[in-house]
Design an enzyme around this catalytic site. Structure first.
Site, PDB file in Angstrom:
ATOM      1  N   TYR A 191      13.970  41.606  76.348  1.00 45.75           N
ATOM      2  CA  TYR A 191      13.920  42.954  76.095  1.00 45.75           C
ATOM      3  C   TYR A 191      12.826  43.646  77.145  1.00 45.75           C
ATOM      4  O   TYR A 191      11.591  43.301  76.957  1.00 45.75           O
ATOM      5  CB  TYR A 191      13.666  43.513  74.633  1.00 45.75           C
ATOM      6  N   LYS A 241      20.399  37.459  75.430  1.00 49.86           N
ATOM      7  CA  LYS A 241      20.600  38.605  74.861  1.00 49.86           C
ATOM      8  C   LYS A 241      20.080  39.865  75.042  1.00 49.86           C
ATOM      9  O   LYS A 241      18.932  40.125  75.184  1.00 49.86           O
ATOM     10  CB  LYS A 241      20.248  38.326  73.262  1.00 49.86           C
TER      11      LYS A 241
HETATM   12  P1  FBP Z   1      20.970  44.321  65.329  1.00 46.57           P
HETATM   13  O1  FBP Z   1      22.420  44.427  65.755  1.00 46.57           O
HETATM   14  O2  FBP Z   1      20.657  44.905  63.983  1.00 46.57           O
HETATM   15  O3  FBP Z   1      20.288  45.311  66.607  1.00 46.57           O
HETATM   16  O4  FBP Z   1      20.222  42.998  65.548  1.00 46.57           O
HETATM   17  C1  FBP Z   1      20.191  42.524  66.765  1.00 46.57           C
HETATM   18  C2  FBP Z   1      18.330  42.290  67.406  1.00 46.57           C
HETATM   19  O5  FBP Z   1      18.264  41.771  68.585  1.00 46.57           O
HETATM   20  C3  FBP Z   1      17.862  41.440  66.146  1.00 46.57           C
HETATM   21  O6  FBP Z   1      17.827  40.191  66.340  1.00 46.57           O
HETATM   22  C4  FBP Z   1      16.389  41.942  66.211  1.00 46.57           C
HETATM   23  O7  FBP Z   1      15.828  41.769  64.983  1.00 46.57           O
HETATM   24  C5  FBP Z   1      16.591  43.545  66.473  1.00 46.57           C
HETATM   25  O8  FBP Z   1      17.993  43.543  67.122  1.00 46.57           O
HETATM   26  C6  FBP Z   1      15.474  43.789  67.503  1.00 46.57           C
HETATM   27  O9  FBP Z   1      15.395  45.072  67.565  1.00 46.57           O
HETATM   28  P2  FBP Z   1      14.514  45.851  68.368  1.00 46.57           P
HETATM   29  O10 FBP Z   1      15.335  46.324  69.547  1.00 46.57           O
HETATM   30  O11 FBP Z   1      14.315  47.195  67.642  1.00 46.57           O
HETATM   31  O12 FBP Z   1      13.250  45.281  68.672  1.00 46.57           O
END
Ligand code: FBP
Length: 258
Positions: free
Chosen positions: A140, A171
Site C-alpha cells: 500500500y 494485494k
Molecule cells: P477489507 O476487505 O475489509 O478492506 O480487508 C482487506 C484489508 O487489506 C485487510 O487485510 C486489512 O486489515 C485492511 O484491508 C487494511 O485496511 P486499510 O486500507 O484501512 O489499511
C-alpha cells in the site's frame, strides 16, 4: 504463479481477511463479527481459499479453521496517525508451526519507514520460501508523500514493487476502473494480483462491479473482509463472489440467481 497454485480454483482465488481488529480496531465490528468464531464459520462454509489473520487469532482458534491459513507477520494499529510502519511480530517459523500455508506482510511504500519494512520483508521472503510457504504482500502506497493511493501509477508502482521484492502475490487497492487496473496487473509481471476489498460499499452491486472490473483487467481474485462479514447475509455474499470470481459469471447473472 507457482506458489499460489494451491490456493486457486480455475486460476483464481478468494481470500477472506480478518485482521481489521488490529488494523482498524473493533469499530469495524458488530455483535456478530466481533466474535472470531462467526467469521471462521463463514470462511469454512463460504468457499474461500485462504483465511488471513494475525498470529493471535491463529493461536487461539486454529483448531476451528478448516481452510488454508495465511498468517500476517506484521501489524500496526491506526491510533498513531503519522508516517505508517508495521513491524514483524510473528516469525516465519512460528507461523509455520501454527499451520500456515502462506505468510503475509504489509509494506507501506512511500512511507518514511519504507526501508525498514523492505529490509524486514526481504528476510521474511527468503525464510518463507525456504520453508515452502507462499508470501502474500499487502503493498500500500501511504504516508505524507502519497497524494492519491488509488491513482493508476501509484498502484502500478505497488504491484511492480511486489514483483521485485519477491512476493508470490500482491494485494493492492482497486484503481476504480478496468483500464487503469490492467496496467497494474501488467506491472506485476507473473505475480498474481489481488484486489483489496475495502470499506463496505453502500450496495452490493457497486462492490461486484469493482470486483468484476479487476477480474476483467486480469486480477487473480480478491482478498476481502468487510464486504463479506459485514454483509447481512455473509454466506449469500460468499456464494455470489464464488460465482463471479471462480465461475466468471457476470455481476447481473450472479445477483439474479443468488
Ligand atoms: P477489507 O476487505 O475489509 O478492506 O480487508 C482487506 C484489508 O487489506 C485487510 O487485510 C486489512 O486489515 C485492511 O484491508 C487494511 O485496511 P486499510 O486500507 O484501512 O489499511
Amino acid at each position: 504463479m507457482g506458489r499460489m497454485n494451491r490456493f486457486m480454483r480455475n486460476g483464481r482465488s478468494i481470500i477472506i481477511a480478518y485482521d481489521q481488529g488490529i488494523e482498524h480496531g473493533p469499530t469495524d465490528f458488530d455483535g456478530r463479527n466481533v466474535d472470531p468464531k462467526f467469521v471462521i464459520d463463514i470462511a469454512n462454509k463460504g468457499g474461500f481459499d485462504a483465511f488471513a489473520c494475525q498470529k493471535g487469532i491463529a493461536e487461539k482458534y486454529h483448531e476451528m479453521i478448516e481452510i488454508p491459513l495465511l498468517i500476517k507477520l506484521n501489524a500496526k494499529t491506526n491510533i498513531y496517525g503519522k508516517e505508517p510502519v508495521a513491524k514483524q511480530l510473528c516469525s516465519v517459523d512460528y507461523a509455520s508451526r501454527l499451520g500456515a500455508a502462506a505468510v503475509g506482510y504489509t509494506i507501506y511504500i512511500g512511507s518514511e519507514f519504507e526501508a525498514d519494512m523492505v529490509q524486514e520483508f526481504g528476510k521474511i521472503e527468503e525464510e518463507a520460501h525456504d520453508a515452502g510457504l507462499a508470501v502474500v504482500l499487502w503493498v500500500y502506497p501511504r504516508g505524507e508523500y502519497v497524494k492519491d493511493d488509488t491513482a493508476r501509477d501509484m498502484v502500478a508502482y505497488a504491484a511492480r514493487a511486489a514483483l521485485e521484492f519477491g512476493a508470490d502475490a500482491a494485494k493492492v487497492k482497486y484503481t476504480g476502473d478496468k483500464e487503469s487496473f490492467s496496467w497494474v496487473v501488467k506491472s506485476a509481471g507473473n505475480v498474481p494480483v489481488y484486489m483489496a476489498g475495502g470499506k463496505k460499499t453502500k450496495n452490493e452491486s457497486e462492490f461486484l462491479t469493482h470486483v468484476s472490473g479487476a477480474l476483467d483487467a486480469g486480477a487473480a481474485g480478491i482478498a476481502v473482509g468487510r464486504n463479506v462479514w459485514q454483509s447481512s447475509d455473509p454466506l449469500r455474499t460468499a456464494k455470489v463472489l464464488n460465482e463471479l470470481i471462480i465461475d466468471r459469471k457476470s455481476p447481473e447473472k450472479v445477483t439474479k440467481t443468488a
